[in-house]
Scaffold this active site. Structure first.
Site, PDB file in Angstrom:
ATOM      1  N   TYR A 103     -17.842   9.207   5.062  1.00  0.00           N
ATOM      2  CA  TYR A 103     -17.019   7.988   5.142  1.00  0.00           C
ATOM      3  C   TYR A 103     -17.814   6.772   4.631  1.00  0.00           C
ATOM      4  O   TYR A 103     -17.265   5.848   4.042  1.00  0.00           O
ATOM      5  CB  TYR A 103     -16.480   7.766   6.560  1.00  0.00           C
TER       6      TYR A 103
ATOM      7  N   LYS B   2     -14.541  -0.872   7.102  1.00  0.00           N
ATOM      8  CA  LYS B   2     -13.603  -0.907   8.231  1.00  0.00           C
ATOM      9  C   LYS B   2     -14.170  -1.711   9.400  1.00  0.00           C
ATOM     10  O   LYS B   2     -13.423  -2.371  10.125  1.00  0.00           O
ATOM     11  CB  LYS B   2     -13.228   0.511   8.676  1.00  0.00           C
TER      12      LYS B   2
ATOM     13  N   GLY C 104       0.791  -1.233   0.000  1.00  0.00           N
ATOM     14  CA  GLY C 104       0.000   0.000   0.000  1.00  0.00           C
ATOM     15  C   GLY C 104       0.817   1.275   0.000  1.00  0.00           C
ATOM     16  O   GLY C 104       0.344   2.302   0.475  1.00  0.00           O
TER      17      GLY C 104
HETATM   18  C1  IMJ Z   1     -12.554   9.445   3.844  1.00  0.00           C
HETATM   19  C2  IMJ Z   1     -13.849   9.809   3.431  1.00  0.00           C
HETATM   20  C3  IMJ Z   1     -14.652  10.587   4.217  1.00  0.00           C
HETATM   21  C4  IMJ Z   1     -14.225  11.057   5.442  1.00  0.00           C
HETATM   22  C5  IMJ Z   1     -12.928  10.719   5.844  1.00  0.00           C
HETATM   23  C6  IMJ Z   1     -12.094   9.913   5.042  1.00  0.00           C
HETATM   24  N1  IMJ Z   1     -12.215  11.050   6.969  1.00  0.00           N
HETATM   25  C7  IMJ Z   1     -10.977  10.495   6.918  1.00  0.00           C
HETATM   26  C8  IMJ Z   1     -10.844   9.773   5.716  1.00  0.00           C
HETATM   27  C9  IMJ Z   1     -12.755  11.882   8.050  1.00  0.00           C
HETATM   28  C10 IMJ Z   1      -9.934  10.606   7.972  1.00  0.00           C
HETATM   29  C11 IMJ Z   1      -9.618   9.036   5.215  1.00  0.00           C
HETATM   30  N2  IMJ Z   1      -9.703   7.593   5.546  1.00  0.00           N
HETATM   31  C12 IMJ Z   1      -9.618   7.230   6.952  1.00  0.00           C
HETATM   32  C13 IMJ Z   1      -9.851   6.600   4.590  1.00  0.00           C
HETATM   33  O1  IMJ Z   1      -9.915   5.437   4.954  1.00  0.00           O
HETATM   34  C14 IMJ Z   1      -9.964   6.918   3.161  1.00  0.00           C
HETATM   35  C15 IMJ Z   1     -10.299   5.970   2.244  1.00  0.00           C
HETATM   36  C16 IMJ Z   1     -10.565   6.217   0.843  1.00  0.00           C
HETATM   37  C17 IMJ Z   1     -10.346   7.431   0.213  1.00  0.00           C
HETATM   38  C18 IMJ Z   1     -10.652   7.571  -1.150  1.00  0.00           C
HETATM   39  C19 IMJ Z   1     -10.465   8.869  -1.872  1.00  0.00           C
HETATM   40  C20 IMJ Z   1     -10.420   8.726  -3.378  1.00  0.00           C
HETATM   41  C21 IMJ Z   1     -11.228   7.589  -3.937  1.00  0.00           C
HETATM   42  N3  IMJ Z   1     -11.512   6.519  -3.169  1.00  0.00           N
HETATM   43  C22 IMJ Z   1     -11.178   6.436  -1.838  1.00  0.00           C
HETATM   44  N4  IMJ Z   1     -11.382   5.273  -1.186  1.00  0.00           N
HETATM   45  C23 IMJ Z   1     -11.084   5.165   0.126  1.00  0.00           C
HETATM   46  O2  IMJ Z   1     -11.590   7.620  -5.130  1.00  0.00           O
END
Ligand code: IMJ
Length: 254
Positions: free
Chosen positions: A154, A161, A12
């Site tokens: 999220y 998760k 990753g």
């Molecule tokens: C992601 C989305 C919404 C709120 C979020 C997040 N917050 C945080 C995250 C508050 C901290 C980041 N996070 C913890 C993740 O696990 C992100 C996962 C993710 C992000 C993307 C962005 C671009 C895309 N697909 C994705 N898939 C998973 O196309």
């Protein structure tokens, strides 16, 4: 040197902001030999350049959505290293629209994609990794508090998760008798390519820094050090656990 002589697979990395990269640097500092994977051609150049800056590391392509690529990754690792002692799983993805729309709009395809890439991949990796963990091992994945409480946007990732954390417990139960531990780090929000795309992310970081007991945001160094603990024999009695590395944010009410 908490990881000296240990072979650790880190999946990753994408760029220097990746949590997997922060963990790789900490593990390398502690004497580990690092085996990296990158997803595909788009990620190749950046990942190869980063990997080459850690002496003694190697790097392979592995698109986690393809069983053949996971099989050949582990065949290659077996040939070159024979044994591995640790795996870091820092892989997650949801379709963009599923993070932008309301959760209730999540499509069947979007749900399948998010859970396949973000959760099934851990099971697929553990099944192959255990065959190479003949000296015992430690597997670490990354999760987020969005599995426990609702964070706007999220959405399906929160559900993924939650399933990932439950998978950590079932995998721990299966692999414990082979001396293999499986744990998750629930990381506080941090600027990575996965969070860059999120609207209002700057705001979220600010709120967390004000509310967290340690009055700061988590850093790649914080995450790397906790991962070293989980990968090393220091955590020999810990498995099936989700450790929050979030400067204490999750314990607060208001
Ligand atoms: C992601 C989305 C919404 C709120 C979020 C997040 N917050 C945080 C995250 C508050 C901290 C980041 N996070 C913890 C993740 O696990 C992100 C996962 C993710 C992000 C993307 C962005 C671009 C895309 N697909 C994705 N898939 C998973 O196309």
């Amino acid at each position: 040197m908490l990881l000296s002589g240990k072979n650790i697979l880190i999946m990753g990395i994408r760029n220097k902001w990746s949590i997997a990269w922060g963990i790789a640097r900490a593990a390398h500092r502690e004497g580990a030999n690092i085996i990296f994977t990158y997803q595909g051609e788009r990620e190749k150049d950046g990942a190869v350049q980063l990997a080459s800056s850690l002496e003694g590391s190697s790097i392979y392509r592995c698109d986690i959505s393809l069983d053949e690529e996971i099989d050949s990754l582990f065949e290659n690792i077996k040939e070159k290293y024979g044994v591995i002692h640790g795996v870091v799983h820092g892989i997650a993805h949801a379709k963009r629209e599923d993070l932008l729309n309301s959760f209730v709009e999540t499509s069947r395809e979007g749900f399948k994609h998010a859970l396949d890439v973000s959760v099934y991949s851990l099971i697929a990796v553990c099944r192959r990794a255990k065959e190479l963990m003949t000296e015992g091992g430690s597997i670490v994945t990354l999760t987020y508090m969005g599995s426990e409480k609702v964070f706007p946007g999220y959405n399906v990732m929160g559900v993924a998760k939650a399933a990932l954390e439950a998978s950590v417990r079932y995998l721990s139960s299966d692999l414990g008798h082979e001396g293999i531990r499986v744990n998750a780090i629930s990381a506080g929000p941090i600027k990575t390519i996965s969070s860059k795309a999120i609207k209002d992310f700057g705001n979220i970081l600010e709120v967390v820094e004000q509310k967290a007991p340690l009055r700061k945001g988590v850093t790649l160094e914080d995450l790397g050090n906790s991962a070293v603990y989980l990968l090393s024999d220091l955590s020999s009695g810990v498995t099936g656990e989700v450790i929050h590395v979030d400067c204490g944010y999750n314990i607060m009410g208001v």
